[in-house]
Design a protein around this motif. Structure first.
Motif, mmCIF file in Angstrom:
data_model
loop_
_atom_site.group_PDB
_atom_site.id
_atom_site.type_symbol
_atom_site.label_atom_id
_atom_site.label_comp_id
_atom_site.label_asym_id
_atom_site.label_seq_id
_atom_site.Cartn_x
_atom_site.Cartn_y
_atom_site.Cartn_z
ATOM 1 N N SER A 186 0.994 -1.635 0.206
ATOM 2 C CA SER A 186 -0.096 -0.393 0.499
ATOM 3 C C SER A 186 1.025 1.045 -0.210
ATOM 4 O O SER A 186 0.769 1.748 0.806
ATOM 5 N N ILE A 187 1.810 1.300 -1.100
ATOM 6 C CA ILE A 187 2.605 2.624 -1.073
ATOM 7 C C ILE A 187 2.163 3.431 -2.567
ATOM 8 O O ILE A 187 2.894 4.489 -2.480
ATOM 9 N N TYR A 188 1.245 2.768 -2.961
ATOM 10 C CA TYR A 188 0.536 4.282 -4.098
ATOM 11 C C TYR A 188 -1.015 4.305 -3.974
ATOM 12 O O TYR A 188 -1.129 3.483 -3.447
ATOM 13 N N ASP A 189 -0.937 5.463 -4.373
ATOM 14 C CA ASP A 189 -2.848 5.596 -3.953
ATOM 15 C C ASP A 189 -3.450 5.406 -5.190
ATOM 16 O O ASP A 189 -3.204 6.575 -6.439
ATOM 17 N N PHE A 190 -4.036 4.650 -5.492
ATOM 18 C CA PHE A 190 -5.034 3.881 -6.618
ATOM 19 C C PHE A 190 -5.977 4.999 -7.285
ATOM 20 O O PHE A 190 -6.534 5.176 -8.305
ATOM 21 N N ASP A 191 -6.620 5.809 -6.022
ATOM 22 C CA ASP A 191 -7.722 7.081 -6.435
ATOM 23 C C ASP A 191 -6.912 7.611 -6.770
ATOM 24 O O ASP A 191 -8.323 8.977 -7.102
ATOM 25 N N LYS A 192 -5.619 8.193 -7.182
ATOM 26 C CA LYS A 192 -4.982 9.185 -7.519
ATOM 27 C C LYS A 192 -5.853 10.079 -8.997
ATOM 28 O O LYS A 192 -6.255 9.264 -9.624
ATOM 29 N N GLN A 193 -6.272 11.549 -9.307
ATOM 30 C CA GLN A 193 -6.795 11.464 -10.752
ATOM 31 C C GLN A 193 -6.311 11.605 -11.127
ATOM 32 O O GLN A 193 -6.751 10.993 -12.804
#
Length: 208
Positions: A186-193
């Motif tokens: 969990s080191i990336y935000d897959f909800d980023k625009q």
């Protein structure tokens, strides 16, 4: 109806697999255009023609109706890279009305690559990787700065290994801190625009 996705490298495959899992859709990903070390696969567009030729005989036999292609924009940009890919498609397949292609170019503000995008969506503190900016500036003073493509790859490697891996994991960095393992954390935000255009592309490919 069967759809197939072509990606540029193993790292792209790991990333797309993680994103597909996040948005809960399934698409078959073919073996990457490049399966060798990421630092050796510069200019992947040159290998795309061979990949398409290897798929041509399988298309009708396996009932493939649509092929999606994801490549990096690099410094060429979205329009230029899309045109290059379309030229390869036309060269290999010509007019095949029963087969459709869709193309998506990974980018941040029109250029860049997977690692550029990953930097934009990282979700953990990155003090070790961020210090590379000062190092790059030092190199520039001596006319030895890394190209943006190489720098972004290096930044992501440092982020994975030193910002996101435990001391214990670092002792097995080759398998615990590599791209495949890191994209399962969990080191990336897959909800980023920044990922919205790619998500739209993948959802459309999965239902087309």
């Amino acid at each position: 109806m069967n759809n197939l996705l072509i990606v540029e490298s193993n790292n792209d495959k790991y990333f797309i697999e993680a994103l597909l899992k996040h948005i809960n859709i399934s698409i078959e990903i073919d073996s990457p255009v490049y399966t060798i070390d990421e630092y050796e696969c510069l200019g992947g567009i040159s290998k795309l023609e061979n990949k398409l030729k290897s798929l041509k005989s399988q298309v009708l036999k396996n009932g493939i109706n649509k092929i999606g292609i994801i490549f990096d924009a690099d410094s060429a940009g979205i329009e230029s890279r899309t045109l290059e890919i379309q030229q390869k498609i036309d060269l290999v397949f010509g007019e095949m009305p029963e087969l459709a292609f869709s193309i998506h170019i990974l980018n941040v503000d029109g250029t860049g690559e997977l690692e550029t995008l990953l930097k934009a969506i990282k979700s953990k503190a990155s003090p070790m990787a961020d210090c590379l900016d000062a190092w790059q500036q030092c190199l520039s003073l001596n006319n030895k700065a890394l190209k943006a493509k190489d720098f972004d790859k290096f930044w992501i490697n440092i982020y994975h290994r030193f910002d996101c891996c435990s001391k214990k994991e670092q002792k097995q960095a080759g398998c615990k801190c590599n791209n495949e393992a890191s994209l399962k954390k969990s080191i990336y935000d897959f909800d980023k625009q920044e990922l919205n255009p790619l998500k739209h592309f993948l959802k459309k490919l999965s239902t087309a």
